[in-house]
Design an enzyme around this catalytic site. Sequence first.
Site, PDB file in Angstrom:
ATOM      1  N   ALA A 183       0.820  -1.215   0.000  1.00  0.00           N
ATOM      2  CA  ALA A 183       0.000   0.000   0.000  1.00  0.00           C
ATOM      3  C   ALA A 183       0.850   1.259   0.000  1.00  0.00           C
ATOM      4  CB  ALA A 183      -0.916   0.001   1.221  1.00  0.00           C
ATOM      5  N   ARG A 218      -2.695   9.537  -9.927  1.00  0.00           N
ATOM      6  CA  ARG A 218      -3.854   9.804 -10.787  1.00  0.00           C
ATOM      7  C   ARG A 218      -5.148  10.062 -10.019  1.00  0.00           C
ATOM      8  NH1 ARG A 218      -3.792   4.801 -14.365  1.00  0.00           N
ATOM      9  NH2 ARG A 218      -2.238   4.072 -12.878  1.00  0.00           N
ATOM     10  N   GLN A 231       8.074   1.877   3.368  1.00  0.00           N
ATOM     11  CA  GLN A 231       8.878   1.844   2.144  1.00  0.00           C
ATOM     12  C   GLN A 231       9.048   3.307   1.723  1.00  0.00           C
ATOM     13  OE1 GLN A 231       6.998   0.456  -1.442  1.00  0.00           O
ATOM     14  NE2 GLN A 231       8.918  -0.166  -2.382  1.00  0.00           N
ATOM     15  N   THR A 240       7.413  -3.306  -6.776  1.00  0.00           N
ATOM     16  CA  THR A 240       6.689  -4.252  -5.921  1.00  0.00           C
ATOM     17  C   THR A 240       7.640  -5.223  -5.216  1.00  0.00           C
ATOM     18  OG1 THR A 240       6.317  -5.580  -7.907  1.00  0.00           O
ATOM     19  CG2 THR A 240       4.501  -4.168  -7.203  1.00  0.00           C
ATOM     20  N   GLU A 258       6.514  -8.266 -17.619  1.00  0.00           N
ATOM     21  CA  GLU A 258       5.845  -6.972 -17.530  1.00  0.00           C
ATOM     22  C   GLU A 258       5.639  -6.399 -18.927  1.00  0.00           C
ATOM     23  OE1 GLU A 258       4.508  -5.640 -14.676  1.00  0.00           O
ATOM     24  OE2 GLU A 258       5.039  -7.674 -14.091  1.00  0.00           O
ATOM     25  N   ASN A 273      -7.026   3.364  -9.315  1.00  0.00           N
ATOM     26  CA  ASN A 273      -5.952   4.308  -9.611  1.00  0.00           C
ATOM     27  C   ASN A 273      -6.448   5.720  -9.847  1.00  0.00           C
ATOM     28  OD1 ASN A 273      -3.632   2.517  -9.618  1.00  0.00           O
ATOM     29  ND2 ASN A 273      -4.667   1.528 -11.333  1.00  0.00           N
ATOM     30  N   ASN A 311     -48.767  15.484  23.611  1.00  0.00           N
ATOM     31  CA  ASN A 311     -48.987  16.047  22.280  1.00  0.00           C
ATOM     32  C   ASN A 311     -48.329  17.420  22.223  1.00  0.00           C
ATOM     33  OD1 ASN A 311     -50.058  17.288  19.940  1.00  0.00           O
ATOM     34  ND2 ASN A 311     -51.732  15.799  19.954  1.00  0.00           N
ATOM     35  N   TYR A 316     -31.044  26.859  25.006  1.00  0.00           N
ATOM     36  CA  TYR A 316     -29.704  27.445  24.960  1.00  0.00           C
ATOM     37  C   TYR A 316     -29.795  28.939  25.241  1.00  0.00           C
ATOM     38  CZ  TYR A 316     -25.068  28.328  22.829  1.00  0.00           C
ATOM     39  OH  TYR A 316     -23.783  28.684  22.587  1.00  0.00           O
ATOM     40  N   ALA A 324     -52.039  27.718  23.443  1.00  0.00           N
ATOM     41  CA  ALA A 324     -51.296  28.073  22.231  1.00  0.00           C
ATOM     42  C   ALA A 324     -50.684  29.462  22.368  1.00  0.00           C
ATOM     43  CB  ALA A 324     -52.225  28.022  21.027  1.00  0.00           C
TER      44      ALA A 324
HETATM   45  C1  UD1 Z   1       1.950  -4.903 -10.993  1.00  0.00           C
HETATM   46  C2  UD1 Z   1       2.604  -6.193 -11.471  1.00  0.00           C
HETATM   47  C3  UD1 Z   1       1.911  -6.669 -12.750  1.00  0.00           C
HETATM   48  C4  UD1 Z   1       0.418  -6.836 -12.518  1.00  0.00           C
HETATM   49  C5  UD1 Z   1      -0.166  -5.553 -11.958  1.00  0.00           C
HETATM   50  C6  UD1 Z   1      -1.600  -5.773 -11.559  1.00  0.00           C
HETATM   51  C7  UD1 Z   1       4.925  -6.084 -10.778  1.00  0.00           C
HETATM   52  C8  UD1 Z   1       6.305  -5.783 -11.212  1.00  0.00           C
HETATM   53  N1  UD1 Z   1       3.998  -5.935 -11.716  1.00  0.00           N
HETATM   54  O1  UD1 Z   1       2.119  -3.913 -11.965  1.00  0.00           O
HETATM   55  O2  UD1 Z   1       2.470  -7.891 -13.155  1.00  0.00           O
HETATM   56  O3  UD1 Z   1      -0.209  -7.204 -13.718  1.00  0.00           O
HETATM   57  O4  UD1 Z   1       0.557  -5.126 -10.796  1.00  0.00           O
HETATM   58  O5  UD1 Z   1      -2.161  -4.535 -11.228  1.00  0.00           O
HETATM   59  O6  UD1 Z   1       4.683  -6.466  -9.659  1.00  0.00           O
HETATM   60  N2  UD1 Z   1       3.508  -0.806  -4.608  1.00  0.00           N
HETATM   61  C9  UD1 Z   1       4.232  -0.542  -3.461  1.00  0.00           C
HETATM   62  N3  UD1 Z   1       5.530  -0.133  -3.584  1.00  0.00           N
HETATM   63  C10 UD1 Z   1       6.111   0.021  -4.790  1.00  0.00           C
HETATM   64  C11 UD1 Z   1       5.382  -0.254  -5.944  1.00  0.00           C
HETATM   65  C12 UD1 Z   1       4.087  -0.661  -5.824  1.00  0.00           C
HETATM   66  O7  UD1 Z   1       3.730  -0.660  -2.345  1.00  0.00           O
HETATM   67  O8  UD1 Z   1       7.300   0.389  -4.800  1.00  0.00           O
HETATM   68  C13 UD1 Z   1       2.132  -1.241  -4.462  1.00  0.00           C
HETATM   69  C14 UD1 Z   1       1.134  -0.249  -5.030  1.00  0.00           C
HETATM   70  O9  UD1 Z   1       0.667   0.626  -4.035  1.00  0.00           O
HETATM   71  C15 UD1 Z   1       0.028  -1.163  -5.544  1.00  0.00           C
HETATM   72  C16 UD1 Z   1       0.729  -2.443  -5.887  1.00  0.00           C
HETATM   73  O10 UD1 Z   1       1.953  -2.423  -5.211  1.00  0.00           O
HETATM   74  O11 UD1 Z   1      -0.929  -1.438  -4.554  1.00  0.00           O
HETATM   75  C17 UD1 Z   1       0.937  -2.633  -7.367  1.00  0.00           C
HETATM   76  O12 UD1 Z   1       1.695  -1.559  -7.836  1.00  0.00           O
HETATM   77  P1  UD1 Z   1       1.562  -0.987  -9.302  1.00  0.00           P
HETATM   78  O13 UD1 Z   1       2.513   0.109  -9.508  1.00  0.00           O
HETATM   79  O14 UD1 Z   1       0.134  -0.710  -9.602  1.00  0.00           O
HETATM   80  O15 UD1 Z   1       2.001  -2.270 -10.110  1.00  0.00           O
HETATM   81  P2  UD1 Z   1       2.350  -2.359 -11.634  1.00  0.00           P
HETATM   82  O16 UD1 Z   1       3.776  -2.048 -11.809  1.00  0.00           O
HETATM   83  O17 UD1 Z   1       1.360  -1.601 -12.404  1.00  0.00           O
END
Ligand code: UD1
Length: 458
Positions: A12, A18, A76, A82, A153, A226, A376, A386, A422
Site C-alpha cells: 500500500a 492519478r 517503504q 513491488t 511486464e 488508480n 402532544n 440554549y 397556544a
Molecule cells: C503490478 C505487477 C503486474 C500486474 C499488476 C496488476 C509487478 C512488477 N507488476 O504492476 O504484473 O499485472 O501489478 O495490477 O509487480 N507498490 C508498493 N511499492 C512500490 C510499488 C508498488 O507498495 O514500490 C504497491 C502499489 O501501491 C500497488 C501495488 O503495489 O498497490 C501494485 O503496484 P503498481 O505500480 O500498480 O504495479 P504495476 O507495476 O502496475
Amino acid sequence: MSKKPLNIVILAAGKGTRMYSNKPKVLHEIGGKPILAHVIDCARTLNPQKMIVVYGYGGEIVREAFAHETITWVNQAEQLGTGHAVQQAAPYLDDDAKTLIMLGDVPLVDKEACVSLIASAANKLAILSFNKADPTGYGRIVRNNDLVTAIVEHKDATEAQHKITEVNTGIMAMPNVYLKNWLSRISNNNAQGEYYLTDIVEFAVLDKVDVIAEITQDEWSVTGINSKVDLSQIERIYQSRVAQKLLQMGVALKDPDRLDVRGILSCGRDVEIDVNCVFEGNVSLGDNVKIAANCIIKNATIAANTQIAPFTHIDDAVVGENSRIGPYARLRPGTLLESDTHIGNFVELKNVQVDIGSKINHLSYVGDSTVGKNVNIGAGTITCNYDGANKFRTVIEDGAFIGSDSQLIAPVTIGKNATIAAGSTITKDAPADALTFCRSKEQKTIVGWKRPQKIKKV
Ligand code: UD1
Ligand code: MG
C-alpha cells in the site's frame, strides 16, 4: 497434515498520482470505508498469524486511520517497485509460515480466491490471474500447460507476449523459505528500472518449484483503484453487490441501482426501501420497517413496523416500534423514541427521549428534553434550550398538551396532564392537571381598519 501459519503482506505504498488528491489513495472510500480497510478486513477473515502493511506515501495518516488494528507497519520510504516493497517486509516474515501478498488498492478482493491460493501455496508459488480483454500495462502470464514459466511486464514483453491476455493480478502466495530467498535475488535490470516482484517466478523455475496461476472470472475482485473514475466504478459494483445480497435476503428494494449503503445495514423480514436512500454507519431495521424515498439514515436502530416517510434525516438515533417519522423530519444525535411515536414534517429533535405514544407532528424543535407518554406537542413548539452559553433541559410529563406556537424556556418542567395554551412563552414550571398560559393580556379589534395600499412609483 501440518498446516503452516499464514503471514499476509499488503502492498500500500503507492502514491496514487492519478487520484489528484492530497489524501493517500488507500484512504479514499468504497461503501463509506477506506479502500485499504476492505483489504484488511478480508485479510483478517483468513486468520493470519501476522499482517504486514507496506506503506509509504501519506505514511502517518495511513497508520493513524488503522490505529485500532494489530498490524505490523513497514515503511517503504522510496517506491522502487513491488519487489522492493516486499523486500521491506522480509525481516518480519516467519520462516515456518507462508505468505499471501495482497494489494492495498483492490477493495473487492475475493476471500475464496485467497483461500484457494493459500492452500495451493503449501509447496508452490501460486498466483491469481485473470483474462483481460485489453491486457495493456499488465504483467503477462507465460505458461507451459499447467505451469507458469514467467511473468513478463508489459514494457519488457515481446510482441508475441503482448498478445497474451492472461495477466497477473499481483495477488500471490508461497512458502516463506522460498520467498525470502527469491527476494534476495531480485534486481532492477529491466525496462522500468524497478525491482519487480514478478521476477520471483524466474527464480522458482530455476529452483524447480512449481508455479501455478489460478484464473479468476471475477475481474472486479482483482481491479485496483488508480483514479476517481475507477473509484466511482468500483463504488457502483460494490453497491450493486450489497443490494443483491439484501434482495436475496428478502429486503424489498424498489430499485437496487438507487440504494447506497456506506456501512452495515441489517434488516429484519419484510423490510421495504424506496429509492435514493443512503444508509451510513451501523443501521438496523426491524421487521416490516418501511423506508420511503430520499431518506438518509446513519447509525440508527429502527424497530419493527415503523414507517419513515420521505426526506427524513436520522443521525445517531433510536426509533421504537410502530412509529411514524417524517416526511421531512430530522432526528439528530441522542434522539431516543419509544414505541408508537409520531414525528412529523419539519420537526427537529436532538438529545431527547420521547416516551410511548407521544406526538410531535409539525414544525417544532425539541432538544435536551424528556418527553413523557402520550404527550402532544403542537405545531411550532420550541424548547429554548440554549441561553447563548449553556444548555438546559425541558421536562414534559405524561399526558401533557403543548398548544401550538409555544416556547418552553429551559430549564422548565411541564407537569403531568398539564395544558399549555397556544402561543405561550413558558418560563416557569407549569403545574400538573391545569391550564397554563402566558400571552399578551388583551385581544383588540379595530373596526373599519383599512389595509395599506401600495404606493405607485412616479
Ligand atoms: C503490478 C505487477 C503486474 C500486474 C499488476 C496488476 C509487478 C512488477 N507488476 O504492476 O504484473 O499485472 O501489478 O495490477 O509487480 N507498490 C508498493 N511499492 C512500490 C510499488 C508498488 O507498495 O514500490 C504497491 C502499489 O501501491 C500497488 C501495488 O503495489 O498497490 C501494485 O503496484 P503498481 O505500480 O500498480 O504495479 P504495476 O507495476 O502496475
Ligand atoms: Mg503501476
